[in-house]
Write an enzyme that holds these catalytic residues in place. Structure first.
Site, PDB file in Angstrom:
ATOM      1  CE  LYS A 236      -3.696  -2.041   2.830  1.00  0.00           C
ATOM      2  NZ  LYS A 236      -4.849  -1.879   1.932  1.00  0.00           N
ATOM      3  NE  ARG A 310     -11.186  -9.753  -1.772  1.00  0.00           N
ATOM      4  CZ  ARG A 310     -11.458  -8.827  -2.678  1.00  0.00           C
ATOM      5  NH1 ARG A 310     -11.704  -9.177  -3.934  1.00  0.00           N
ATOM      6  NH2 ARG A 310     -11.490  -7.546  -2.353  1.00  0.00           N
TER       7      ARG A 310
END
Length: 458
Positions: A236, A310
């Site tokens: 990120k 997820r």
């Protein structure tokens, strides 16, 4: 008298708008605090009362106690005031050193002034409010704890301590923890794949609550527990990465909700699952295009190691459905996608589902608890974007509608006949703005109250 007070308030510039707090020393009490209720009304919603009490409670930090007199016309209104006062009485000073003494401690106690105080239910209402606040504060504490002190292993240890405080086995609770060796040998490829780049190994935490009552409903609660998310090899940008200590908000919420449900002795069985990992870049981290095998056998091409939540959720959700006890519903809670914030902002969470009536009932419950959630679809046409040329499914699909694509990925791991809710709380889990109402800066505890209320209604 009230006219004199009102004149003084007007002179001090008070307007009565929501979230406004005006302090007035002296008078019949040592300190009088006036809290705004917004536009004048003959009746105020429970959430208006909850937020007003929270604003006042925050402003009363440093005081030992206060009496709250707000226009609650029914017991639910009294409950809202009690909740707001208790939720607002929160500060996080655990990691202050030399500056600790210069920061005020939270308001220690609150007395609710009401004509309804004599009713037999009033004591139960205040007891419930204190339990709700205690476990909301636990969620906030976990979120606010820096990742140097909150790893997958230390998360399980902190929950084990709270588990004991909630009554442990006597309260119908049981706790089980899988370490990295057990996770690997038993085929939890999502949790292992996300956690393998970190020096802090992953964990899977299971808390079960079995009430004394027989033939009860059973729900599975699953929470994303990424104790810090760098994005892995899909690193990120540095700006904003410090907020990624909040990426375990879902796990904190479901664990705290389970303990609150046990302490309230609700006649509903709960299986709570917290898949815990730290997503780090290193020479052992999962690479873009690696293929992993989720618990149960489905393979996933990891196109983006920053779409990691997820993957750990998929493991835990399949595991949650593998038990011998039939589930009446499953709810997963996750700070899952930046797309959620783009779509709904920082105060409203998203609800996705395979069962419309389950979603409708949760939305109604969230409105009652004052937590902001909004229903979002799972458009079937977006599913094709998750197709992989080498595995059963890819973990990244169309960037447009990314929140719903993530929901569609998770749906692949849910039995069609099991009512399921996916709550994406990426925005509302962590408040980077100013405090407001009963919401502090940092971890908010969102979803915990609605999960408890859903079980109460069940």
């Amino acid at each position: 008298d009230s006219k004199t007070l009102l004149a003084s308030l007007l002179e001090m510039g008070a307007t009565g708008k929501a979230d406004e707090v005006t302090k007035m020393p002296g008078g019949p009490a040592r300190l009088m605090v006036f809290t705004g209720l917004g536009p004048k009304s003959s009746t105020y919603s429970h959430e208006v009362l909850r937020r007003a009490a929270g604003s006042a409670s925050r402003a009363l930090a440093g005081n030992a106690g206060a009496t709250f007199a707000l226009p609650a016309r029914d017991l639910a209104g009294v409950s809202a005031v009690a909740e707001g006062a208790a939720l607002g009485a929160y500060v996080f000073n655990d990691f202050r050193g030399s500056s600790k003494d210069s920061h005020k401690s939270a308001l220690k106690s609150a007395t609710i002034f009401s004509k309804l105080a004599g009713k037999s239910e009033a004591k139960e209402i205040t007891k419930r409010a204190s339990i709700i606040a205690k476990y909301t504060h636990l969620v906030r504490d976990l979120i606010n704890t820096p990742p140097s002190h909150l790893t997958p292993d230390s998360f399980t240890k902190k929950l084990a301590a709270s588990f004991k405080a909630a009554g442990g086995a006597k309260a119908g609770l049981k706790i089980t923890i899988w370490d990295e060796k057990q996770l690997k040998s038993q085929g939890f490829g999502g949790i292992i794949g996300v956690g393998q780049g970190s020096a802090n190994p992953p964990r899977l935490l299971h808390i079960s609550y079995t009430p004394k009552a027989k033939n009860v409903k059973r729900f599975a609660l699953v929470g994303k527990g990424i104790t810090f998310d760098t994005g892995g090899l899909n690193l990120k940008p540095g700006f904003g990465m410090e907020a990624m200590k909040c990426d375990m908000s879902g796990a904190a919420a479901v664990c705290a909700a389970t303990l609150a449900i046990a302490e309230l002795a609700l006649p509903v069985a709960i299986d709570c699952w917290a898949p815990l990992a730290e997503n780090m870049p290193s020479d052992t981290a999962t690479r873009p295009s690696d293929v992993i095998t989720i618990f149960g056998g489905k393979t996933v091409e990891v196109l983006n190691p920053d779409a990691e939540g997820r993957l750990v959720l998929a493991d835990a959700m399949v595991k949650a459905q593998s038990g011998k006890n039939k589930l009446d519903g499953m709810i997963d809670v996750a700070t899952l996608t930046g797309a959620q914030v783009v779509a709904l902002g920082t105060r409203t969470g998203a609800v996705m589902t395979n069962n419309q009536s389950f979603s409708d009932s949760f939305i109604a419950i969230a409105k009652e608890t004052g937590e902001q959630f909004w229903p979002m679809p799972l458009p079937v046409e977006l599913r094709a974007s998750l197709d992989s040329p080498v595995a059963d499914i890819a973990n990244r699909g169309d960037a447009n509608g990314g929140m719903m694509v993530a929901g569609l990925f998770l749906k692949e791991f849910v039995s069609d006949d099991l009512p399921w809710l996916h709550l994406d709380i990426a925005g509302p889990a962590f408040n980077e703005g100013k405090p407001h109402g009963y919401t502090p800066v940092g971890g908010t505890g969102v979803s915990m109250r609605s999960l408890v209320r859903l079980v109460e209604q069940a």
